[in-house]
Design an enzyme around this catalytic site. Sequence first.
Site, short mmCIF file in Angstrom:
data_model
loop_
_atom_site.label_atom_id
_atom_site.label_comp_id
_atom_site.label_asym_id
_atom_site.label_seq_id
_atom_site.Cartn_x
_atom_site.Cartn_y
_atom_site.Cartn_z
N GLY A 88 12.05 0.29 -5.81
CA GLY A 88 10.97 -0.65 -5.51
C GLY A 88 10.20 -0.18 -4.30
N ASP A 122 19.21 11.32 -12.55
CA ASP A 122 18.79 10.68 -11.30
C ASP A 122 20.01 10.37 -10.43
OD1 ASP A 122 16.72 9.07 -9.70
OD2 ASP A 122 18.25 7.57 -10.14
N LYS A 163 21.18 12.06 -6.52
CA LYS A 163 21.59 11.28 -5.35
C LYS A 163 23.03 11.63 -4.96
CE LYS A 163 18.45 7.62 -6.81
NZ LYS A 163 18.36 6.41 -7.66
N ALA A 169 10.54 1.11 19.33
CA ALA A 169 10.71 2.55 19.49
C ALA A 169 10.21 3.04 20.84
CB ALA A 169 9.98 3.28 18.37
N GLY A 195 9.15 -2.87 -17.03
CA GLY A 195 8.88 -1.93 -15.95
C GLY A 195 10.12 -1.46 -15.22
#
Lengths: 441, 441
Positions: free
Chosen positions: A304, A203, A207, A34, A189
């Site tokens: 994740g 959900d 999006k 960067a 999980g």
Amino acid sequence: MANALRLGIAGLGTVGASVVNLLAKHGDAMARKAGRAVTISAVCARDPNRDRGIDLTGLSWFTDPVEMAKSDEIDVFVELIGGDNGPAENSVRAALAAGKHVVTANKALLAKHGVELAQIAEASKVSLNYEAAVAGGIPIVKTLRESMSGNDVSRVYGILNGTCNYILTRMEAEGISFEDCLADAQRLGYAEADPTFDIEGNDTAHKLAILTSLAFGTKISADDIYMEGITSITTADIQAADELGYRIKLLGVAQRTDTGIEQRVHPTMVPKSSAIARIDGVLNAVAVDGDFVGEVVLVGPGAGGNATASSVVADIADVARGDQTPVLGMPAADLDDYTRARMRLHEGGYYIRFSVVDRPGAFAEIAKCMADGGISLESIVQRRKAVGTGVPETGAQAEPQPVILITYETTEVAVRQALDAIASKGVVSGAPQMIRIEKLS
Amino acid sequence: MANALRLGIAGLGTVGASVVNLLAKHGDAMARKAGRAVTISAVCARDPNRDRGIDLTGLSWFTDPVEMAKSDEIDVFVELIGGDNGPAENSVRAALAAGKHVVTANKALLAKHGVELAQIAEASKVSLNYEAAVAGGIPIVKTLRESMSGNDVSRVYGILNGTCNYILTRMEAEGISFEDCLADAQRLGYAEADPTFDIEGNDTAHKLAILTSLAFGTKISADDIYMEGITSITTADIQAADELGYRIKLLGVAQRTDTGIEQRVHPTMVPKSSAIARIDGVLNAVAVDGDFVGEVVLVGPGAGGNATASSVVADIADVARGDQTPVLGMPAADLDDYTRARMRLHEGGYYIRFSVVDRPGAFAEIAKCMADGGISLESIVQRRKAVGTGVPETGAQAEPQPVILITYETTEVAVRQALDAIASKGVVSGAPQMIRIEKLS
């Protein structure tokens, strides 16, 4: 090299911890790329004493995200709190108003307040980046906002919820029920203790609302999304789909039609030969149809901590390089109003599964209702259930038999009316199952 | 709004014409998105009088691209000439040196001179963008250069040549020979009159060289790529692959190993269950394994005027917005030297097909040579060829029989030595076919 870009990270859950780890591991490489160092100056979480397995030595601690958002110690406010109101909303508004760049993974916040937040960011001439908010590690926001900016998009669709895709994949692979799959996903999980938000499609809808705006240049309109979850999908449907050459996926689809833009989230029959049919388990995939590029499909991990952190950090790197893209792809004032294409006008093929009362003429009634509605049938599958001895029963007292129809392209309203007509004839038992078929190359 | 960004387009072939069309159609929308108008000021082609089906009224015409590159009439030089030397090279160098941004679709030029051109661009503080040079319409350059910049990449691989993938797909689907497929691909315009560059792997290698540099932060080293084309692939191999659970794809693979970075282009056995196995026809696909994000796969059209133009225009939009990314992901001076991992040290599974002389003990000799080389076999397939009457022949005079071995993971050098040992025993007829197996999730 310019002064270091100073981050304030609000929320130190799984994603927040992964962002801290990523910067510890690859921060130097990022700075080389960067042309500017990136450092964490401050963090904000409720409990400063909890062990999060990350080194937070020397950082300023805040317990109020709004306070950190306004702090002179940071240049970028990284919002990983979650939720479409309260601390997340207040702190993002405060940061933007105070001239801080904002990077967030918060789909609910964007879906609800995206246009307004974009206006505040523009007024302050700062970035509002949210790659991680849609499909986790997949760079779909950048692809739509930058790479496909020369295209007129006709449709964007995808598998945007890993929990649902995991459940549908296991139902198919192992022939187990939705309830058993969900319980197992919770145990492993992959699903929340309260899974409603995932399995009912909310959900995915959040999006999709963001993708729709980016793809079509319209204001975000999350409340106008037609939504059906996956709770009604049975192994019988999955097996029938398989036999008919389809797989069932929970898709979010936004599509330009003659009457506006259709936004819908529902279980969908997709041809086995399509790219999207082969996305298994917790993976996400997004496909975009552009008039010049054709169809581009992006596949990857949709959730994740580490995958999400990868996108959060990419957004930070854009800020570090000084790259600034309009929040929703173009100035908020230039966004078109969203015109909803009514679901009843939706055109497509349909899969319909009935439990048909086992008496002479029952199927003829069904066929007649479909024909009266102008609906042509591509396939009819009737298989007598073997009961007890394995010998098919016949006669008026037998239990209802499953009949599956695949229609040619028709309209939602025609199908709904035909199903009502069929129900009124008393030839089917219970509510029919209806799953839309998506036309894919 | 800032002054219009003025383009000079060099090369008015298929891609050039598509760029002109795209800007005519979507230029206004692009300007809204970028906050700056984009106009074509000048074009360069040899014959100004040829009808290209595009409106070029009012544009300055150049016949010498170097002259246009230096012209005060343009801000961005769009190089669509092609070739790694001559007019393309000279004009790009001239443009960068003159402080013009450059957008190019030229993989050969980048593969050969990329690092040097990056240095010139840096010195002039201008952009050198080349999304269209790798995988056409797929935004893989941006994904590596920007979206995955927070990741340490362990492997990048893909199907980068549509011609080869088209041929392999049709060989498999229709059971026809390489030669027949190639002829048909030429007839349909999917293969060049001289297809060498595609089918021998050079085109894939050029693209891979660029991806390697972006993925690993190393200097481009196109001459260090191990390369095998698809001309030796037979329908027997494709059929055997199918039976063993694989498909054959021409992959370009770059991978970090203990001894350096492996760059290789060769026909590859990929598990049918992998995403890459399902990319058919002229499509391209690129997969990247990042330590934080996991595996991201991008699929789309790898060639064609419109798809390529979509990427060219995205690069132009980046310039219009003022976004500037280091040409190879980081400043050229920071790129590591490329250390080649020798192909003999390559580790993986292998498919080997022999024509075995039909005499007692022949197969035992082969098995012994493999065992002596420490190579374990996962599968052995021997199927006697039916000849003439359909009754299998036996006896010393019968023709050689095909035997197929799949090895467990071993090294290239072990396989090569075992094949030499087997050849020296006189038990096989002709050169064995050897195809590497890629481990994919």
